[in-house]
Scaffold this active site. Sequence first.
Site, short mmCIF file in Angstrom:
data_model
loop_
_atom_site.label_atom_id
_atom_site.label_comp_id
_atom_site.label_asym_id
_atom_site.label_seq_id
_atom_site.Cartn_x
_atom_site.Cartn_y
_atom_site.Cartn_z
N TYR A 38 6.96 -8.59 8.52
CA TYR A 38 6.64 -7.16 8.60
C TYR A 38 6.95 -6.63 10.00
O TYR A 38 6.91 -7.36 10.99
CB TYR A 38 5.14 -6.92 8.36
CG TYR A 38 4.63 -7.33 7.00
CD1 TYR A 38 4.54 -6.42 5.97
CD2 TYR A 38 4.18 -8.64 6.77
CE1 TYR A 38 4.04 -6.78 4.73
CE2 TYR A 38 3.69 -9.01 5.53
CZ TYR A 38 3.62 -8.09 4.51
OH TYR A 38 3.13 -8.45 3.29
N ARG A 74 -3.19 -5.04 7.78
CA ARG A 74 -4.26 -4.08 8.11
C ARG A 74 -5.46 -4.79 8.71
O ARG A 74 -6.07 -4.32 9.68
CB ARG A 74 -4.70 -3.33 6.86
CG ARG A 74 -3.77 -2.24 6.42
CD ARG A 74 -4.36 -1.47 5.26
NE ARG A 74 -4.44 -2.27 4.05
CZ ARG A 74 -5.25 -2.01 3.02
NH1 ARG A 74 -6.08 -0.98 3.09
NH2 ARG A 74 -5.24 -2.75 1.95
N ASP A 116 -6.19 1.55 7.82
CA ASP A 116 -4.88 2.15 8.04
C ASP A 116 -5.06 3.64 8.29
O ASP A 116 -6.19 4.15 8.33
CB ASP A 116 -3.92 1.87 6.88
CG ASP A 116 -4.36 2.48 5.55
OD1 ASP A 116 -5.21 3.40 5.55
OD2 ASP A 116 -3.87 2.03 4.50
N ASP A 137 0.83 -1.19 0.00
CA ASP A 137 0.00 0.00 0.00
C ASP A 137 0.87 1.25 0.00
O ASP A 137 2.04 1.21 0.40
CB ASP A 137 -0.90 0.01 1.24
CG ASP A 137 -1.86 -1.17 1.26
OD1 ASP A 137 -2.38 -1.52 0.19
OD2 ASP A 137 -2.08 -1.73 2.35
#
Length: 361
Positions: free
Chosen positions: A78, A213, A92, A50
């Site tokens: 991550y 997310r 987000d 993203d």
Amino acid sequence: MMVSKDSRDGAPDSGVLLVDKPQGVTSHDVVAAVRGALHMRRVGHAGTLDPMATGVLIIAFGHATRLLNYVSGHDKSYSATIRLGLGTDTDDAEGRYLDPDACTYSDPLPPVEPLPDLDTLTLEELDGIVQRDFTGEIRQIPSSYSAVKVHGVKAYDLARAGKDVELKARTVTIASCTLSRLRKSIVTLPDGTSRKVVDVDADISCSSGTYIRALARDIGFRLRVGGHLTRLRRSRIGTFDLADARMAEHLVLAERGEREFINREGERVTRARAVLRNPDRVPELAFDEVQAARLAMPCISVSADQARELRFGRTLPIALKGTAAAIESTDQGRERLCAILAPAKDGNAHPEAVFPLDTRS
């Protein structure tokens, strides 16, 4: 080992790049920057990030784009910051704040009993909930603002058009989720009201197809307070790992820039774009097809005769346990990728993707 070269200007005509994507640009913006640096149209990426996210983005060009599906299927790592106490429509920090009662979730779990108070929530208490309910195999619905396609249209295009988006739950695996640095604060919303929030950092290793997310959203819903991501950085796709010193030699750095243009209405518009820091060095930073294949999957050696058969799309009497890359050694002592093999029902090896012979090497 050399990257296959284009006979016109010495530039590589096929390879794989490890790009550190900056915040504020799309994955496609990075692809566009690589196209400009290589003067090549056949460029693609594996695993969309993203605009808010940073980190590992695998870019391939030329025939090496055939490797992308195999790279994107690997597990990923991550680092993220999850904010509890507020949900957003995009899950987000770029989205619109939602009322807690409007927040959706993926798995119909009952709320935590008793519901913790954000004022007194501890890292140990939150970690216990995450380890119990959000590690291992879990069910997850991707965000409506995701690249998942619905009848051939990306979900985020439908959501931005104001259409209802219904995505199916999928099973994903959270191999590990390590929480740290829980801190509490008060944020002021656009309407002037204030809300207590808790921020916590998370290091996550997960299967392909996991949406971090959605994980933040679901943890927030589990506590019935809402949740979303405020930071996301991808550090690894399979063996393409930023922590690996060998990767640093190939890392392509980029930053956010801007471009101006006149739209069809005659208006001057400013848009974000990705800018490669050293575009002239992009060709030399690329992994060649063989290097990339070795990083992406098991490899087997094949003879020149076997390579010829594979390039004609013929099967070989080779027993495989899974997908493997067929590597041919030439008389000149070089290696070249000739095919990606998969086990066929008859026990032979079938070429799923074939790489043309480079007669210039």
